[in-house]
Design a protein around this motif. Structure first.
Motif, PDB file in Angstrom:
ATOM      1  N   VAL A 221      58.595  -0.631  26.989  1.00 17.18           N
ATOM      2  CA  VAL A 221      59.110  -1.486  27.667  1.00 17.18           C
ATOM      3  C   VAL A 221      59.135  -1.796  29.241  1.00 17.18           C
ATOM      4  N   GLY A 222      58.996  -2.569  29.453  1.00 16.45           N
ATOM      5  CA  GLY A 222      58.450  -3.579  30.454  1.00 16.45           C
ATOM      6  C   GLY A 222      59.969  -3.510  31.878  1.00 16.45           C
ATOM      7  N   VAL A 251      56.519   1.858  38.446  1.00 15.59           N
ATOM      8  CA  VAL A 251      58.161   2.144  37.796  1.00 15.59           C
ATOM      9  C   VAL A 251      59.122   2.341  39.244  1.00 15.59           C
ATOM     10  N   SER A 252      59.261   1.907  40.376  1.00 19.65           N
ATOM     11  CA  SER A 252      60.740   2.301  41.198  1.00 19.65           C
ATOM     12  C   SER A 252      61.351   3.464  40.846  1.00 19.65           C
ATOM     13  N   LYS A 300      56.878   0.682  31.536  1.00 17.30           N
ATOM     14  CA  LYS A 300      55.823   0.457  32.609  1.00 17.30           C
ATOM     15  C   LYS A 300      56.188  -0.557  33.464  1.00 17.30           C
ATOM     16  N   GLY A 301      55.668  -0.593  34.766  1.00 14.82           N
ATOM     17  CA  GLY A 301      55.513  -1.629  35.419  1.00 14.82           C
ATOM     18  C   GLY A 301      55.297  -2.678  35.216  1.00 14.82           C
ATOM     19  N   GLY A 302      56.070  -3.938  35.444  1.00 17.56           N
ATOM     20  CA  GLY A 302      55.655  -5.302  34.895  1.00 17.56           C
ATOM     21  C   GLY A 302      55.748  -5.627  33.537  1.00 17.56           C
ATOM     22  N   PHE A 307      48.191  -6.411  31.298  1.00 17.12           N
ATOM     23  CA  PHE A 307      47.082  -5.304  31.506  1.00 17.12           C
ATOM     24  C   PHE A 307      48.138  -4.637  31.585  1.00 17.12           C
ATOM     25  N   GLY A 308      49.129  -3.858  31.220  1.00 18.26           N
ATOM     26  CA  GLY A 308      49.473  -2.755  31.292  1.00 18.26           C
ATOM     27  C   GLY A 308      48.771  -1.593  29.529  1.00 18.26           C
ATOM     28  N   ARG A 309      48.144  -2.000  29.281  1.00 17.67           N
ATOM     29  CA  ARG A 309      47.491  -1.365  28.316  1.00 17.67           C
ATOM     30  C   ARG A 309      48.429  -1.088  26.955  1.00 17.67           C
TER      31      ARG A 309
END
Length: 462
Positions: A221-222, A251-252, A300-302, A307-309
């Motif tokens: 999940v982005g 992730v905030s 994952k952030g973004g 670029f999140g692998r």
């Protein structure tokens, strides 16, 4: 959390209201719906309030409140007079006896709050603001009234009828929760809403008889760049149903608050030269938890595929035969540039945009420099803060103008967002001057010049 929400069972329980006017009448209506025995003490009482007291088998005492009144006989007390001194006396007396007390519209003299209520009995939803804004609570209640079907109460009642049978068949609470979640996603709700209870009974009985051990699954999940309102609806739904949440550094905290509260949360964040869990370990964790039959949210952030692998992780899942879903997220490039007021493309300034990673390898970024030196192109660098000075020098060495505009967007889309604008020649020096910290996105191109007139986010917050 300033208040702890609970639901009280007040059927046939004695409750006291101090006050006999319209405010007391409104509170009595709520207590009446809850089945309480309502007692009132006041010098005078409205006729409508007296009728409620009599209907509940309570008593009305025509007198002023006295601190000598035996309060422990009541489950709760509501001070509903228009006299601040009297309400304060009620609060002090109740505190001395450890009796729950509410002083209407007087938060400092409340041990409990009366929330705004959405009544779909036996489903009851309450909204409270700790007494700071009752009007806001009521507005939120109105919004909930509009989106929660009235049939939800019937569905709750129907579920209660089957609860014991389901518990007997499925003893594990986590697996039982999955059974109910899957059932509510079936046609069951529509059957109950339309009073087709024979079909509803048949459906749940068949589902229960055919129920098997649930298979594990992974959701990649982005989470977006930081602002929780940028989450997709699908991301939020899967975050709420996951048994395990494996999340990274980007992730905030507000986004983590939206995950299911009782889910197991595993931190695998990566910072420069400090990987809490290496990528191979993360892959192994995903396979391990899913193999145990759990629903795993890899948050994952973004966006997972920028670029999140994410590609590496689903290769591992595919090899292990683990089912998975991928939920795109708003990548930092689009989120941070939008909140900074910098369009990545523009007919007059940039007809293409290129995403790059600024990670250094053996002290130098490996980038196709000659391809990057193009006047009408926007460059977006992820993770380029450490190597920024080197990157700027390389671009200039390969022919890019030294006065090409550059923007640094730190902690973009969050309340801590900071934007610094410079040129290839001077931007690296501004990192320490403005105390720019990761995560930071770097935008290079003529579109940066548009920020001065398009910084809508700063104007909205002014």
């Amino acid at each position: 959390m300033d208040i702890f929400p609970i639901s009280l069972k007040l059927q046939q329980q004695p409750c006291l209201i101090v006050g006999g006017g319209h405010i007391a009448y409104r509170k009595a209506l709520l207590l009446q719906k809850a089945g309480a025995i309502i007692h009132v003490i006041a010098p005078e009482i409205e006729t409508a309030l007296l009728e409620i007291v009599q209907q509940s088998a309570g008593q009305y005492v025509q007198a002023r409140f006295s601190v000598d009144l035996p309060l422990r006989q009541y489950r709760l007390v509501i001070a509903a007079t228009d006299e601040a001194d009297t309400n304060q006396q009620v609060f002090i007396a109740c505190e001395a006896e450890n009796v729950l007390v509410n002083s209407v519209d007087d938060p400092p003299h409340c041990r409990f709050m009366v929330p705004a209520i959405v009544d779909r009995s036996p489903l009851v939803i309450s909204v409270a603001t700790n007494g700071t804004s009752p009007v806001l609570s009521r507005q939120i209640r109105t919004q909930l009234e509009a989106v929660i079907p009235h049939g939800m109460g019937k569905l709750a009642e129907f579920s209660g009828k089957w609860r014991a049978a389901v518990k007997a068949k499925i003893s594990n609470p986590d697996k039982r929760r999955i059974f109910w979640e899957d059932l509510y996603a079936s046609p069951l709700k529509e059957h109950v809403f339309n009073d087709n209870l024979v079909q509803a009974d048949r459906l749940i009985e068949q589902t229960l008889n055919e129920w098997q051990q649930p298979k594990g699954e992974v959701y990649l999940v982005g989470a977006g760049p930081g602002d929780p309102e940028l989450l997709t609806l699908k991301a939020l739904r899967l975050m709420q149903q996951a048994d395990v949440v494996i999340y990274d550094r980007l992730v905030s905290a507000p986004i983590m608050e939206l995950c299911r509260r009782d889910a197991e949360k595993v931190y695998v964040g990566k910072a420069r030269s400090n990987h809490a869990v290496p990528q191979e370990g993360i892959n192994a964790l995903l396979v391990k938890y899913a193999s145990e039959g759990k629903r795993v949210c890899r948050l994952k952030g973004g966006d997972p595929f920028i670029f999140g692998r994410g590609g590496e992780e689903i290769e591992e899942l595919f090899a292990a035969g683990i089912p998975f879903q991928v939920v795109p997220g708003i990548t930092a490039a689009s989120g941070c540039s939008a909140y900074a007021g910098i369009p990545l493309t523009h007919r007059d300034y940039a007809q293409s945009v290129r995403f790059l990673t600024g990670h250094l390898k053996e002290g130098s970024p490996e980038l196709p420099w000659s391809e990057l030196v193009y006047e009408n192109q926007t460059l977006v660098l992820y993770m380029g803060l450490i190597g920024l000075e080197t990157i700027c020098k390389k671009l200039i060495e390969h022919g890019q103008r030294s006065d090409m505009p550059v923007a640094l967007v730190s902690k973009g889309t969050t309340p801590e967002q900071k934007v610094v604008v410079g040129t290839l020649q001077n931007i690296a020096a501004q990192v320490s001057e403005h105390q720019i910290q990761a995560p930071t996105l770097t935008i290079i191109g003529e579109v940066v010049r548009l920020r001065e007139q398009l910084q809508w986010q700063e104007r909205a917050e002014a």
